[in-house]
Design an enzyme around this catalytic site. Structure first.
Site, PDB file in Angstrom:
ATOM      1  N   HIS A   1      59.861  34.512  44.554  1.00  0.00           N
ATOM      2  CA  HIS A   1      60.363  35.662  45.307  1.00  0.00           C
ATOM      3  C   HIS A   1      59.908  35.619  46.767  1.00  0.00           C
ATOM      4  CE1 HIS A   1      60.890  40.279  45.673  1.00  0.00           C
ATOM      5  NE2 HIS A   1      62.042  39.663  45.850  1.00  0.00           N
TER       6      HIS A   1
ATOM      7  N   ARG B   1      36.182  49.295  36.471  1.00  0.00           N
ATOM      8  CA  ARG B   1      37.410  49.901  36.992  1.00  0.00           C
ATOM      9  C   ARG B   1      38.379  50.222  35.864  1.00  0.00           C
ATOM     10  NH1 ARG B   1      38.712  45.201  41.252  1.00  0.00           N
ATOM     11  NH2 ARG B   1      38.295  44.023  39.341  1.00  0.00           N
TER      12      ARG B   1
ATOM     13  N   SER C   1      42.155  31.516  42.212  1.00  0.00           N
ATOM     14  CA  SER C   1      43.534  31.987  42.300  1.00  0.00           C
ATOM     15  C   SER C   1      43.596  33.252  43.139  1.00  0.00           C
ATOM     16  CB  SER C   1      44.103  32.251  40.907  1.00  0.00           C
ATOM     17  OG  SER C   1      43.378  33.285  40.267  1.00  0.00           O
TER      18      SER C   1
ATOM     19  N   GLY D   1      55.490  29.593  43.857  1.00  0.00           N
ATOM     20  CA  GLY D   1      54.645  29.700  45.040  1.00  0.00           C
ATOM     21  C   GLY D   1      53.280  30.282  44.771  1.00  0.00           C
TER      22      GLY D   1
ATOM     23  N   VAL E   1      38.172  36.824  41.563  1.00  0.00           N
ATOM     24  CA  VAL E   1      36.902  37.311  42.075  1.00  0.00           C
ATOM     25  C   VAL E   1      36.259  36.337  43.071  1.00  0.00           C
ATOM     26  CG1 VAL E   1      35.480  36.318  40.233  1.00  0.00           C
ATOM     27  CG2 VAL E   1      34.782  38.440  41.320  1.00  0.00           C
TER      28      VAL E   1
ATOM     29  N   ASN F   1      40.309  33.825  33.139  1.00  0.00           N
ATOM     30  CA  ASN F   1      40.382  33.933  34.596  1.00  0.00           C
ATOM     31  C   ASN F   1      40.424  32.546  35.240  1.00  0.00           C
ATOM     32  OD1 ASN F   1      39.647  37.021  35.384  1.00  0.00           O
ATOM     33  ND2 ASN F   1      38.711  36.408  33.453  1.00  0.00           N
ATOM     34  N   VAL F   2      41.177  32.459  36.323  1.00  0.00           N
ATOM     35  CA  VAL F   2      41.354  31.186  37.015  1.00  0.00           C
ATOM     36  C   VAL F   2      40.585  31.223  38.324  1.00  0.00           C
ATOM     37  CG1 VAL F   2      43.020  29.589  37.993  1.00  0.00           C
ATOM     38  CG2 VAL F   2      43.602  30.890  35.945  1.00  0.00           C
ATOM     39  N   LEU F   3      39.653  30.286  38.464  1.00  0.00           N
ATOM     40  CA  LEU F   3      38.815  30.244  39.663  1.00  0.00           C
ATOM     41  C   LEU F   3      39.644  29.928  40.896  1.00  0.00           C
ATOM     42  CD1 LEU F   3      35.767  28.260  38.265  1.00  0.00           C
ATOM     43  CD2 LEU F   3      35.756  30.632  38.990  1.00  0.00           C
TER      44      LEU F   3
ATOM     45  N   LYS G   1      43.896  38.784  28.629  1.00  0.00           N
ATOM     46  CA  LYS G   1      43.952  40.252  28.679  1.00  0.00           C
ATOM     47  C   LYS G   1      45.056  40.815  27.785  1.00  0.00           C
ATOM     48  CE  LYS G   1      41.876  40.282  33.236  1.00  0.00           C
ATOM     49  NZ  LYS G   1      41.472  38.864  33.093  1.00  0.00           N
TER      50      LYS G   1
END
Length: 606
Positions: free
Chosen positions: A308, A532, A444, A284, A448, A440-442, A403
């Site tokens: 889940h 961060r 998702s 999902g 960002v 990074n996946v645009l 990462k």
């Protein structure tokens, strides 16, 4: 106007034109003759019959004349030509001669009047549209096939609010020419002057073959004019029937990534998936749901949607059932942290292929909730991989992240340990285990892009952590294609990495989104908030000891697999589980942070 009424009118008009053509040609060429020769009377009756016969054959009465073009003109020419040739043959057979000049003039009048009667319909419609509706003056970039298609569709569509007034094209041979009565006024470097001169209110980029890097340059030029800019659909979408040429869309941030998407080896993937039972964990989620969409295209016998969250699993099941009604979809609500449940699901369903996309991925959140990161990313991966091994799964593909390279965060550390578990499982199992690592996946969840969009909608500011922070980016479909492709070429134990081009500065991404939203950076402030916990300025896709320089598939690299000390990992997991069971909930995160540091040192060890 009903079909019968329209047909009757066309037949009546054509009948008048046919008779007028032959008699006018007769009087023009033989004005001194008294009466009508029998040959002319017979020819006029025969021409009347032949015209309606060939008009039926070439479907002149079934054409939509308000969209008449060169194809309709060709149909008129054929119908008239065959009609006149038939009369010529009749005259020769019956009277022993042909009235050649009369027939030629008849043919010319016939074509002229039939064509005028049809094309006047389109002329009236186009004029009425322009008068009845106030349209936005539109500049089309690209005076090739794409541009002409867009211009024709915009001019012919009653629903369109755009009126083409000029083209721009960098081809010097097209300069100062006209296409469909619309001038080609200059090159891209002259766009600002042309926008002012023609009072342009809208811009459409109509170059289907444009690569992403060139689109980025063109869009930057267009955005400097302050005029709303859109793009025509891709050729693939037009040819497949998904969209029409007239369905101009907004430029998306994915269009500006500066590289071309990864293409699939559909034959090899089909061999692995067609007719097989496939299980996707995290089905999902953003990546998991797109993996399901890509897998469903290859017609598996059954696709098991494991997740889940009941709402997200319900949504993807309903979507896939509507799109692929012949495929069996089995929704399973389960938690990968539950080893016994995983064992039962795998033993019952006996999947051939598993895509493991279930994971916690949000870096700052996992810094504050390390206990959950360990349970989901490490223990969950162990449970799913063990269940796959025991059930005799053929291929197991785990979705990982950049990462995990030299991890500095809880999320990265837990994903690296998950990779190591998968690598170890490949050494003890007949199942082929691999990991797929990307940036990074645009778009998702938690990425960002949605955050920036919300901040822009609220009027700003857009918050960027650091002006020098860069990330590798890819689209959700790209990520999912890589997962499928990796599973098809896997030999076992590999970590696959996509060639993601050059990293993108986050601040540049923010500026692009602001421009795409119709604002400038003067209107929407960009504010720097500071790095961060757990974040890096620069991400890596492979560490130095993992790099293979050659591509094993276009834009896909294979990382080396350093040896894994699984005993140390298992001992740390057992210690983690024991300590969390023995301590109060308030102490869990402290324990998790301590164990994560040990796991992180382990994952970074050479």
């Amino acid at each position: 106007m009903g079909y019968r009424t329209r047909l009757s009118m066309l037949i009546l008009v054509d009948s008048f034109i046919v008779m007028a053509s032959i008699f006018v040609s007769y009087w023009l060429l033989m004005p001194t003759m008294d009466g009508l020769p029998m040959a002319i009377v017979v020819s006029s009756i025969a021409l009347f019959i032949c015209h309606h016969l060939f008009a039926h054959i070439f479907k002149l009465y079934k054409k939509v004349w308000q969209y008449a073009s060169i194809q309709e003109l060709i149909a008129i020419f054929k119908a008239v030509s065959f009609s006149v040739l038939s009369i010529a043959f009749l005259q020769l057979m019956v009277f022993g001669t042909m009235f050649t000049r009369t027939l030629l003039v008849t043919a010319m009048l016939h074509i002229l009047l039939i064509g005028a009667s049809r094309f006047s319909w389109r002329l009236y419609r186009d004029t009425k549209l322009n008068l009845d509706k106030e349209k936005k003056r539109t500049l089309i970039i690209g005076a090739g096939n794409g541009g002409s298609l867009v211009a024709r569709q915009l001019m012919n569509s009653e629903m369109s609010e755009l009126q083409p007034v000029a083209f721009i094209d960098d081809d010097p041979q097209k300069q100062r020419l006209e296409l469909m009565n619309i001038p080609v006024m200059g090159t891209l470097d002259e766009i600002e002057d042309i926008v002012i001169e023609k009072d342009v209110e809208h811009i459409v980029i109509a170059i289907p073959s444009l690569c992403n890097s060139d689109l980025n340059k063109i869009f930057t030029k267009c955005s400097e004019t302050g005029v709303k800019t859109q793009i025509m659909p891709s050729v693939e979408d037009i040819m497949s029937g998904k969209v029409e040429v007239s369905q101009i869309r907004d430029v998306q941030v994915e269009d500006l990534l500066g590289r071309e998407p990864v293409e699939l080896d559909t034959g090899r993937i089909g061999e692995k998936l067609t007719g097989k039972t496939v299980l996707v964990t995290g089905a999902g989620g953003s990546i998991g749901s797109e993996v399901c969409r890509q897998v469903a295209r290859f017609k598996p016998e059954k696709l098991i949607l494991l997740g889940h969250g009941e709402n997200s699993i319900y949504d993807i099941e309903m979507e896939l059932k509507n799109t692929y009604p012949d495929t069996v979809f089995d929704p399973v609500i389960a938690d990968v942290q539950d080893a016994e449940r995983m064992h039962d699901v795998f033993e019952t369903s006996k999947p051939d292929v598993v895509y493991h996309a279930a994971a916690h991925k949000h870096v700052p959140l996992m810094e504050r909730n390390p206990h959950e990161a360990v349970k989901n990313n490490i223990i969950g991966t162990r449970n799913v991989s063990m269940a796959a091994h025991e059930a005799g799964v053929t291929n197991f593909v785990m979705v990982s992240t950049d990462k995990a390279v030299n991890p500095t965060s809880v999320m990265g550390g837990t994903k690296r340990i998950a990779e190591m578990i998968v690598q170890h499982m490949d050494t003890i199992s007949d199942t082929t285990f691999v990991a797929v690592r990307f940036g990074n996946v645009l778009g998702s969840r938690g990425s960002v892009i949605p955050l920036f969009k919300k901040q822009i909608e609220a009027g700003g500011p857009v918050t960027v952590t650091d002006p020098e922070m860069t990330r590798y980016f890819m689209t959700i479909p790209e990520a999912s294609r890589l997962v499928l492709q990796a599973g098809s070429i896997a030999e076992g134990g590999e970590t696959f990495v996509l060639d993601m081009g050059e990293p993108v500065r986050i601040v540049d991404l923010a500026k692009n989104l602001i421009r795409l939203s119709g604002f400038s950076t003067d209107e929407i402030e960009i504010r720097y908030s500071g790095i961060r916990p757990g974040e890096k300025l620069f991400e890596e896709l492979l560490s130095k000891d993992e790099v293979h320089s050659e591509q094993i598939y276009p834009k896909i690299y294979r990382g080396k697999t350093p040896p894994v000390n699984i005993r140390v990992i298992e001992e740390l997991i057992r210690t983690f589980e024991r300590e969390t069971n023995e301590n109060l909930s308030g102490q869990i995160n402290d324990i998790a942070h301590f164990r994560i540091r040990e796991l992180r040192r382990l994952s970074a060890a050479k």
